[in-house]
Design a protein around this motif. Structure first.
Motif, PDB file in Angstrom:
ATOM      1  N   MET A   1     -33.514 -17.725   2.454  1.00 57.65           N
ATOM      2  CA  MET A   1     -34.931 -17.980   2.692  1.00 57.65           C
ATOM      3  C   MET A   1     -35.765 -16.829   2.133  1.00 57.65           C
ATOM      4  SD  MET A   1     -35.248 -19.544   6.553  1.00 57.65           S
ATOM      5  CE  MET A   1     -37.045 -19.364   6.514  1.00 57.65           C
ATOM      6  N   ALA A   2     -36.952 -17.147   1.629  1.00 55.74           N
ATOM      7  CA  ALA A   2     -37.802 -16.106   1.052  1.00 55.74           C
ATOM      8  C   ALA A   2     -38.324 -15.145   2.115  1.00 55.74           C
ATOM      9  CB  ALA A   2     -38.973 -16.746   0.309  1.00 55.74           C
ATOM     10  N   LYS A   3     -38.541 -15.648   3.333  1.00 53.79           N
ATOM     11  CA  LYS A   3     -39.086 -14.809   4.401  1.00 53.79           C
ATOM     12  C   LYS A   3     -38.565 -15.331   5.739  1.00 53.79           C
ATOM     13  CE  LYS A   3     -42.468 -11.622   5.311  1.00 53.79           C
ATOM     14  NZ  LYS A   3     -42.672 -10.332   4.634  1.00 53.79           N
ATOM     15  N   ILE A   4     -37.820 -14.507   6.466  1.00 57.96           N
ATOM     16  CA  ILE A   4     -37.277 -14.981   7.744  1.00 57.96           C
ATOM     17  C   ILE A   4     -38.102 -14.511   8.934  1.00 57.96           C
ATOM     18  CG2 ILE A   4     -34.930 -15.077   6.818  1.00 57.96           C
ATOM     19  CD1 ILE A   4     -34.384 -12.574   8.651  1.00 57.96           C
ATOM     20  N   ASP A   5     -38.954 -13.492   8.712  1.00 59.28           N
ATOM     21  CA  ASP A   5     -39.731 -12.929   9.817  1.00 59.28           C
ATOM     22  C   ASP A   5     -40.921 -12.171   9.230  1.00 59.28           C
ATOM     23  OD1 ASP A   5     -40.479 -10.737  11.865  1.00 59.28           O
ATOM     24  OD2 ASP A   5     -39.072 -11.960  13.011  1.00 59.28           O
TER      25      ASP A   5
ATOM     26  N   LYS B   1     -46.462 -31.823   2.737  1.00 61.18           N
ATOM     27  CA  LYS B   1     -46.829 -32.804   3.761  1.00 61.18           C
ATOM     28  C   LYS B   1     -45.870 -32.766   4.949  1.00 61.18           C
ATOM     29  CE  LYS B   1     -49.126 -35.990   0.566  1.00 61.18           C
ATOM     30  NZ  LYS B   1     -49.042 -37.290  -0.150  1.00 61.18           N
ATOM     31  N   GLN B   2     -44.587 -32.529   4.697  1.00 57.88           N
ATOM     32  CA  GLN B   2     -43.645 -32.420   5.811  1.00 57.88           C
ATOM     33  C   GLN B   2     -43.992 -31.228   6.691  1.00 57.88           C
ATOM     34  OE1 GLN B   2     -41.653 -35.201   5.998  1.00 57.88           O
ATOM     35  NE2 GLN B   2     -43.000 -35.484   4.232  1.00 57.88           N
ATOM     36  N   HIS B   3     -44.400 -30.140   6.065  1.00 54.30           N
ATOM     37  CA  HIS B   3     -44.798 -28.928   6.788  1.00 54.30           C
ATOM     38  C   HIS B   3     -46.010 -29.190   7.684  1.00 54.30           C
ATOM     39  CE1 HIS B   3     -47.228 -25.244   7.113  1.00 54.30           C
ATOM     40  NE2 HIS B   3     -48.091 -25.802   6.293  1.00 54.30           N
ATOM     41  N   LEU B   4     -46.949 -30.004   7.211  1.00 56.18           N
ATOM     42  CA  LEU B   4     -48.175 -30.243   7.976  1.00 56.18           C
ATOM     43  C   LEU B   4     -47.909 -30.982   9.286  1.00 56.18           C
ATOM     44  CD1 LEU B   4     -50.725 -31.220   5.177  1.00 56.18           C
ATOM     45  CD2 LEU B   4     -50.555 -29.050   6.411  1.00 56.18           C
ATOM     46  N   LYS B   5     -46.799 -31.715   9.354  1.00 54.10           N
ATOM     47  CA  LYS B   5     -46.478 -32.478  10.564  1.00 54.10           C
ATOM     48  C   LYS B   5     -45.903 -31.608  11.682  1.00 54.10           C
ATOM     49  CE  LYS B   5     -45.046 -36.540   7.845  1.00 54.10           C
ATOM     50  NZ  LYS B   5     -43.862 -37.400   7.540  1.00 54.10           N
ATOM     51  N   THR B   6     -45.463 -30.411  11.337  1.00 50.10           N
ATOM     52  CA  THR B   6     -44.647 -29.612  12.248  1.00 50.10           C
ATOM     53  C   THR B   6     -45.477 -28.699  13.136  1.00 50.10           C
ATOM     54  OG1 THR B   6     -42.876 -29.632  10.605  1.00 50.10           O
ATOM     55  CG2 THR B   6     -42.714 -27.991  12.367  1.00 50.10           C
ATOM     56  N   VAL B   7     -45.157 -28.676  14.415  1.00 49.31           N
ATOM     57  CA  VAL B   7     -45.755 -27.712  15.348  1.00 49.31           C
ATOM     58  C   VAL B   7     -44.861 -26.476  15.357  1.00 49.31           C
ATOM     59  CG1 VAL B   7     -46.424 -27.280  17.731  1.00 49.31           C
ATOM     60  CG2 VAL B   7     -46.725 -29.568  16.755  1.00 49.31           C
ATOM     61  N   THR B   8     -45.419 -25.345  14.974  1.00 52.28           N
ATOM     62  CA  THR B   8     -44.623 -24.129  14.792  1.00 52.28           C
ATOM     63  C   THR B   8     -44.610 -23.259  16.046  1.00 52.28           C
ATOM     64  OG1 THR B   8     -46.516 -22.838  14.003  1.00 52.28           O
ATOM     65  CG2 THR B   8     -45.287 -24.105  12.357  1.00 52.28           C
ATOM     66  N   ASP B   9     -43.674 -22.324  16.094  1.00 53.14           N
ATOM     67  CA  ASP B   9     -43.618 -21.340  17.174  1.00 53.14           C
ATOM     68  C   ASP B   9     -44.911 -20.541  17.247  1.00 53.14           C
ATOM     69  OD1 ASP B   9     -41.111 -22.233  17.615  1.00 53.14           O
ATOM     70  OD2 ASP B   9     -40.078 -20.460  16.883  1.00 53.14           O
ATOM     71  N   TRP B  10     -45.482 -20.228  16.095  1.00 51.01           N
ATOM     72  CA  TRP B  10     -46.731 -19.458  16.042  1.00 51.01           C
ATOM     73  C   TRP B  10     -47.850 -20.208  16.767  1.00 51.01           C
ATOM     74  CZ3 TRP B  10     -51.610 -20.370  13.967  1.00 51.01           C
ATOM     75  CH2 TRP B  10     -52.447 -19.260  13.841  1.00 51.01           C
TER      76      TRP B  10
ATOM     77  N   MET C   1     -47.525 -22.448  19.138  1.00 43.69           N
ATOM     78  CA  MET C   1     -47.242 -22.463  20.572  1.00 43.69           C
ATOM     79  C   MET C   1     -47.641 -21.126  21.216  1.00 43.69           C
ATOM     80  SD  MET C   1     -46.148 -25.459  21.384  1.00 43.69           S
ATOM     81  CE  MET C   1     -45.306 -25.246  22.949  1.00 43.69           C
ATOM     82  N   ARG C   2     -47.274 -20.028  20.577  1.00 42.32           N
ATOM     83  CA  ARG C   2     -47.611 -18.712  21.140  1.00 42.32           C
ATOM     84  C   ARG C   2     -49.116 -18.485  21.174  1.00 42.32           C
ATOM     85  NH1 ARG C   2     -43.507 -17.008  17.539  1.00 42.32           N
ATOM     86  NH2 ARG C   2     -45.104 -16.053  16.210  1.00 42.32           N
ATOM     87  N   ARG C   3     -49.806 -18.983  20.156  1.00 38.55           N
ATOM     88  CA  ARG C   3     -51.238 -18.704  20.023  1.00 38.55           C
ATOM     89  C   ARG C   3     -52.104 -19.597  20.898  1.00 38.55           C
ATOM     90  NH1 ARG C   3     -53.684 -15.604  16.232  1.00 38.55           N
ATOM     91  NH2 ARG C   3     -55.870 -16.018  15.705  1.00 38.55           N
ATOM     92  N   TYR C   4     -51.729 -20.855  21.050  1.00 36.51           N
ATOM     93  CA  TYR C   4     -52.619 -21.815  21.680  1.00 36.51           C
ATOM     94  C   TYR C   4     -52.180 -22.363  23.036  1.00 36.51           C
ATOM     95  CZ  TYR C   4     -54.294 -21.980  16.823  1.00 36.51           C
ATOM     96  OH  TYR C   4     -54.757 -21.649  15.588  1.00 36.51           O
ATOM     97  N   PHE C   5     -50.896 -22.317  23.379  1.00 33.85           N
ATOM     98  CA  PHE C   5     -50.383 -23.027  24.544  1.00 33.85           C
ATOM     99  C   PHE C   5     -51.138 -22.702  25.820  1.00 33.85           C
ATOM    100  CE2 PHE C   5     -47.522 -23.561  28.153  1.00 33.85           C
ATOM    101  CZ  PHE C   5     -47.075 -24.853  27.953  1.00 33.85           C
ATOM    102  N   GLU C   6     -51.316 -21.429  26.120  1.00 34.94           N
ATOM    103  CA  GLU C   6     -51.960 -21.053  27.389  1.00 34.94           C
ATOM    104  C   GLU C   6     -53.477 -21.016  27.272  1.00 34.94           C
ATOM    105  OE1 GLU C   6     -52.069 -17.401  30.651  1.00 34.94           O
ATOM    106  OE2 GLU C   6     -50.906 -17.196  28.806  1.00 34.94           O
ATOM    107  N   ILE C   7     -53.987 -20.536  26.140  1.00 31.72           N
ATOM    108  CA  ILE C   7     -55.400 -20.169  26.057  1.00 31.72           C
ATOM    109  C   ILE C   7     -56.317 -21.347  25.750  1.00 31.72           C
ATOM    110  CG2 ILE C   7     -57.058 -18.723  24.812  1.00 31.72           C
ATOM    111  CD1 ILE C   7     -54.775 -16.686  24.480  1.00 31.72           C
ATOM    112  N   ILE C   8     -55.884 -22.222  24.839  1.00 29.96           N
ATOM    113  CA  ILE C   8     -56.768 -23.312  24.405  1.00 29.96           C
ATOM    114  C   ILE C   8     -56.901 -24.375  25.496  1.00 29.96           C
ATOM    115  CG2 ILE C   8     -57.061 -25.167  22.718  1.00 29.96           C
ATOM    116  CD1 ILE C   8     -57.593 -22.370  21.629  1.00 29.96           C
TER     117      ILE C   8
END
Length: 452
Positions: A244-248, A434-443, A445-452
């Motif tokens: 992978m080009a970038k793992i983290d 387009k496949q990427h746009l369908k996906t809910v990422t970990d980022w 979840m961390r950013r929006y789950f509690e606050i939004i």
């Protein structure tokens, strides 16, 4: 070995089978075992292979926007051909015979979707212009003390790196896992992928290896087989390797830089070198560099083919972001190395480890030849400082969507690679986005789950 000797080896091998593989648009080897008897029946004539390998993505999900094949065609077998010159023995499979194949058209001509055939076209173009291209690829990759099952069970998060910490060029770390290091070096050499060197890179469990240079097709064969071979050797040590080009976001990305030179017709003189020039680079080399700089914004998906690729192309992360060149400068897109006539070359640093080597080399050589063919002038000075700050000559597209749109709409891409390949390839990159746009990422979840 002669063809007669190769076929005799297949006939006499105790396993009674042969491994064959074709390379798909993502650079993934798709293949199977066949009996020695079947192989000997097809070895010197055309065969076939399911065309779905150019009708689905890296996750085996069928494209809904493809023209080459699809549900509308029924995914038939495509005409194919085994290249006997690619014969190798797989050291970790009892020296099992292995061959690469190519997809062809119903009339026996090269198939427009086949990456190896595209590179052959570019190589032919170079030879027609009087040049013999040589190349080599180097790869960085991360290694984890995991299995495919354990990594999947963890959701590919919190994986255990092979070794801890940031320790580039470490003699200590290479001693810690020396059996893996040794097997990589020796087994790859026995598999006809000779390495110039291998060392630890900056990052936990990160390695880098440089493959010896060769003629263009051989260089791409070696680079493509290298990635799968490393993964297979790693399996034997209870290790998972990823390109992978970038793992983290906190760690450096993984490059797949391509080094390239042009030799003259005699294959003895490097036409990039000029001892009388102040910078020791020839007028042809300047045109070649100008060609790559000119073409880069319109061919970037061939160097950075995934959504993840663009996470690597950020400032200060050892990957370029600007349309720059320089002499022995690792902050620019194109790094010139010109210490001697034999080693004078261009290193295209934009390329990530996640690339399809056939497409990366095709794009690099074709864009350089474009500069020679059109006699482009290299008016941009060599960058001597921080290339990330030099934006006057342009910056690279920031996302796969931007890069794909630029390539799809560019007559230049069709000029270099043909209408059919360009349409198929950009369709597959649009699908990837387009496949990427369908996906809910970990980022998210961390950013929006509690606050939004």
């Amino acid at each position: 070995m002669t063809i007669k000797e190769i076929l005799q080896y297949v006939k006499n091998h105790t396993s009674g089978k042969v491994k064959i593989a074709y390379v798909d648009i993502d650079g993934i080897l798709r293949g199977k075992y066949i009996s020695s008897k079947k192989f000997l029946n097809i070895a010197e004539k055309d065969t076939s292979f399911c065309d779905v390998i150019f009708g689905w993505d890296a996750a085996d999900v069928a494209y809904d926007n493809g023209n080459y094949t699809g549900w509308q065609t029924g995914y038939p077998d495509a005409p194919a051909r085994i290249d006997l010159s690619t014969f190798r023995k797989i050291p970790w499979e009892n020296d099992l015979p292995f061959f690469l194949g190519e997809i062809i058209s119903s009339k026996g001509a090269p198939a427009a979707v086949c990456p190896r055939q595209l590179l052959k076209k570019v190589c032919h173009d170079a030879e027609q212009m009087g040049y013999h291209p040589v190349a080599a690829q180097e790869f960085e990759w991360y290694n984890f003390s995991e299995t495919p099952q354990s990594a999947a069970d963890k959701g590919f998060r919190n994986l255990t790196p092979l070794t801890p910490g940031m320790f580039g060029y470490s003699v200590l770390r290479s001693a810690l896992k020396n059996s893996f290091f040794t097997d990589l070096f020796e087994d790859l050499r026995r598999f006809d992928i000779p390495l110039e060197g291998i060392h630890t890179e900056t990052g936990p469990g990160t390695y880098e290896a440089a493959i010896e240079y060769a003629g263009l097709i051989t260089a791409a064969d070696r680079a493509t087989l290298f990635k799968t071979a490393v993964k297979e050797i790693a399996y034997r040590h209870g290790i998972m390797a990823t390109f992978m080009a970038k793992i983290d976001e906190t760690l450096p990305g993984c490059g797949g830089h391509v080094h390239q030179s042009l030799l003259d017709k005699t294959r003895k003189k490097n036409v990039f070198f000029d001892a009388k020039d102040k910078q020791q680079i020839s007028p042809i080399f300047r045109q070649y560099i100008a060609g790559q700089l000119h073409c880069l914004p319109f061919i970037l998906p061939m160097f950075a083919p995934t959504v993840n690729s663009y996470k690597r192309l950020v400032e200060g992360a050892w990957a370029p972001t600007t349309l720059t060149w320089g002499i022995d400068n690792r902050t620019v897109a194109l790094r010139v190395l010109q210490q001697s006539a034999t080693a004078c070359r261009l290193e295209t640093r934009v390329i990530g480890a996640d690339v399809n080597p056939y497409l990366a080399m095709a794009a690099a050589i074709a864009s350089g030849l474009y500069g020679i063919r059109h006699k482009l002038k290299l008016t941009q000075p060599a960058q001597t400082g921080n290339g990330y700050l030099e934006t006057a000559y342009g910056v690279l597209p920031r996302t796969l969507e931007q890069a794909t749109a630029a390539m799809k709409n560019a007559p230049l891409a069709r000029e270099l690679f043909g209408e059919a390949f360009t349409r198929h390839f950009t369709d597959t990159r649009e699908w990837e986005w387009k496949q990427h746009l369908k996906t809910v990422t970990d980022w998210e979840m961390r950013r929006y789950f509690e606050i939004i």
